[in-house]
Write an enzyme that holds these catalytic residues in place. Structure first.
Site, PDB file in Angstrom:
ATOM      1  N   GLU A 104       0.827  -1.208   0.000  1.00  0.00           N
ATOM      2  CA  GLU A 104       0.000   0.000   0.000  1.00  0.00           C
ATOM      3  C   GLU A 104       0.860   1.256   0.000  1.00  0.00           C
ATOM      4  O   GLU A 104       1.915   1.297   0.617  1.00  0.00           O
ATOM      5  CB  GLU A 104      -0.826   0.050   1.291  1.00  0.00           C
ATOM      6  CG  GLU A 104      -1.875  -1.008   1.362  1.00  0.00           C
ATOM      7  CD  GLU A 104      -2.612  -0.979   2.688  1.00  0.00           C
ATOM      8  OE1 GLU A 104      -2.492   0.005   3.442  1.00  0.00           O
ATOM      9  OE2 GLU A 104      -3.310  -1.964   2.961  1.00  0.00           O
ATOM     10  N   CYS A 128       2.752  -6.161  16.420  1.00  0.00           N
ATOM     11  CA  CYS A 128       2.039  -5.190  17.258  1.00  0.00           C
ATOM     12  C   CYS A 128       0.557  -5.597  17.285  1.00  0.00           C
ATOM     13  O   CYS A 128      -0.030  -5.877  16.242  1.00  0.00           O
ATOM     14  CB  CYS A 128       2.189  -3.772  16.711  1.00  0.00           C
ATOM     15  SG  CYS A 128       3.892  -3.187  16.781  1.00  0.00           S
ATOM     16  N   SER A 206       9.751   6.302  10.636  1.00  0.00           N
ATOM     17  CA  SER A 206       9.173   5.905  11.923  1.00  0.00           C
ATOM     18  C   SER A 206       9.590   4.482  12.242  1.00  0.00           C
ATOM     19  O   SER A 206       9.526   3.605  11.385  1.00  0.00           O
ATOM     20  CB  SER A 206       7.655   5.991  11.825  1.00  0.00           C
ATOM     21  OG  SER A 206       7.055   5.463  12.986  1.00  0.00           O
ATOM     22  N   SER A 229       7.430   4.939  17.469  1.00  0.00           N
ATOM     23  CA  SER A 229       6.109   4.518  17.930  1.00  0.00           C
ATOM     24  C   SER A 229       6.255   4.066  19.379  1.00  0.00           C
ATOM     25  O   SER A 229       6.793   3.002  19.648  1.00  0.00           O
ATOM     26  CB  SER A 229       5.597   3.363  17.070  1.00  0.00           C
ATOM     27  OG  SER A 229       5.481   3.794  15.741  1.00  0.00           O
TER      28      SER A 229
HETATM   29  N1  SAH Z   1       6.869  -0.120  11.911  1.00  0.00           N
HETATM   30  C1  SAH Z   1       7.048   1.318  11.984  1.00  0.00           C
HETATM   31  C2  SAH Z   1       6.413   2.032  10.822  1.00  0.00           C
HETATM   32  C3  SAH Z   1       4.897   2.010  10.808  1.00  0.00           C
HETATM   33  S1  SAH Z   1       4.356   3.621  11.108  1.00  0.00           S
HETATM   34  C4  SAH Z   1       6.555   1.814  13.316  1.00  0.00           C
HETATM   35  O1  SAH Z   1       6.026   1.003  14.079  1.00  0.00           O
HETATM   36  O2  SAH Z   1       6.753   2.973  13.639  1.00  0.00           O
HETATM   37  C5  SAH Z   1       2.672   3.422  11.362  1.00  0.00           C
HETATM   38  C6  SAH Z   1       2.188   4.014  12.667  1.00  0.00           C
HETATM   39  O3  SAH Z   1       0.795   3.701  12.825  1.00  0.00           O
HETATM   40  C7  SAH Z   1       2.896   3.399  13.857  1.00  0.00           C
HETATM   41  O4  SAH Z   1       3.055   4.355  14.855  1.00  0.00           O
HETATM   42  C8  SAH Z   1       1.900   2.338  14.281  1.00  0.00           C
HETATM   43  O5  SAH Z   1       2.139   1.950  15.603  1.00  0.00           O
HETATM   44  C9  SAH Z   1       0.586   3.046  14.059  1.00  0.00           C
HETATM   45  N2  SAH Z   1      -0.570   2.161  13.964  1.00  0.00           N
HETATM   46  C10 SAH Z   1      -0.645   0.925  13.452  1.00  0.00           C
HETATM   47  N3  SAH Z   1      -1.884   0.416  13.564  1.00  0.00           N
HETATM   48  C11 SAH Z   1      -2.626   1.360  14.165  1.00  0.00           C
HETATM   49  C12 SAH Z   1      -3.987   1.441  14.574  1.00  0.00           C
HETATM   50  N4  SAH Z   1      -4.837   0.437  14.387  1.00  0.00           N
HETATM   51  N5  SAH Z   1      -4.386   2.596  15.159  1.00  0.00           N
HETATM   52  C13 SAH Z   1      -3.531   3.628  15.338  1.00  0.00           C
HETATM   53  N6  SAH Z   1      -2.246   3.606  14.984  1.00  0.00           N
HETATM   54  C14 SAH Z   1      -1.796   2.479  14.410  1.00  0.00           C
END
Ligand code: SAH
Length: 361
Positions: A104, A128, A206, A229
């Protein structure tokens, strides 16, 4: 525990992408095949300024060189499978790769320009518990060129209206630091003035907190914006939300971030997703303020995006404001992330999870 990535995940059996090559790498390939070095710049111009999609179109190169390029490198644009447009102008693309996997990419429109969110891996292995991107695990890393190609493809769409991709966030599917070499080449190519010429300060990466790479990244001396994050300010809650915390616990993460700030002089952004009844109380806000009080940072509060496969609930608006106020009153610089593309599954991994069930089970 995280196991090392397999060869299949790091070296996919696909044709190398021409977009993976930094200029000096292209020049050394040319030298190897006894072609003059200046062809490198010409090729870069075709790729990134004229944005052609075949070697054939590179008409100022000798036919023999075009044939050699064709033999060794893949140049075809990513195949657009789905394009979803939101009422707020956000566009989400589902692209298909050479080997059939899908990724995506999101284009977001802001007053200050067009920003694009790119994917670094097919899937993700970090698990996660709130995230759709990790459903089905990690298939493979993207080639640097497959990350570059996302920007190019969106730029081609913007070319129609004479617009430009002005900033990039590396916040799509995957953990960028799990694909460190690919990420670095990508950053250098999009940043290069003969490449897409997007300034480092307009690029943000990130990470979920893969500690060793935070040190490594700090030492690169790049002026790229850096986000982490965080999602929880105590290690138990963080481990529950983000299993990566069991390998790289919060105190080690904070040490690495302090090192980064000291080394680069830059501030960092903490992303903090508000998950109803998990980490959204005033007590949690105070805990967060305690944790980061000595850190040069900005906090981005993210109201959780509902993922059908995950059962977190959204924090009520009033509670979000209370959380924000608590941080602000403690002198922490914080904002609530504006939500875009709500009507088009624009959160990470959602579209792919819906459209490609076989890949994400
Ligand atoms: N793996 C990296 C890059 C992804 S960034 C990272 O973890 O930073 C995408 C962001 O969206 C991250 O902060 C992730 O934790 C957040 N994210 C993922 N799923 C989500 C959800 N369902 N609701 C809110 N934030 C979410």
């Amino acid at each position: 525990m995280l196991k090392p990535l397999t060869d299949k995940q790091t070296k996919p059996n696909i044709k190398p992408s021409i977009y993976s090559l930094e200029l000096h790498e292209l020049e050394s390939w040319l030298t190897d095949i006894r072609e003059p070095k200046f062809r490198g710049k010409q090729i870069f111009e075709w790729l990134y300024k004229k944005r052609v999609s075949s070697f054939e179109e590179m008409t100022n190169l000798p036919l023999g060189l075009r044939e050699k390029l064709e033999k060794d490198y893949y140049i075809k644009p990513l195949k657009e499978v789905i394009r979803q447009e939101s009422s707020d102008g956000t566009i989400k693309f589902l692209f298909e790769l050479q080997d059939g996997y899908s990724i995506e990419t999101v284009l977001m429109r802001h007053e200050y320009g067009n920003s694009i969110c790119v994917t670094t891996q097919v899937g993700c292995r970090l698990g996660c518990t709130f995230c759709a991107s990790t459903l089905g695990g990690l298939k493979r890393n993207l080639l640097a060129g497959e990350i570059v190609a996302q920007v190019l493809q969106v730029q081609r769409a913007l070319d129609e209206t004479d617009e430009r991709v002005s900033s990039i966030v590396v916040m799509g599917i995957g953990e960028p630091f799990d694909n460190y070499d690919g990420l670095m080449s990508f950053l250098k190519i999009v940043n290069h003035d003969l490449g897409l010429n997007i300034g480092a300060r307009h690029i943000t990466i990130s990470t979920s907190g893969v500690v060793p790479y935070i040190y490594k990244f700090a030492d690169e001396g790049m002026q790229i914006n850096f986000a982490i994050s965080l999602h929880a300010a105590n290690t138990e809650t963080r481990s529950r939300l983000m299993p990566v915390n069991r390998m790289y616990p919060l105190n080690e993460l904070m040490d690495a971030i302090r090192y980064y700030i000291k080394k680069t002089g830059r501030r960092v952004t903490f992303e903090y997703g508000l998950f109803g009844k998990v980490n959204d109380s005033v007590e949690s806000a105070n805990e967060l303020a305690d944790l980061i009080s000595d850190i040069k940072c900005h906090v981005n509060l993210i109201p959780v995006n509902y993922v059908p496969e995950r059962d977190y609930v959204r924090t009520p608006k009033a509670q979000i404001f209370k959380f924000l106020e608590t941080l602000t009153s403690r002198g922490i610089n914080a904002t609530i992330r504006r939500e875009q593309g709500h009507d088009i599954d624009a959160a990470c991994g959602q579209l792919r999870a819906k459209e490609r069930k076989e890949e994400t089970r």
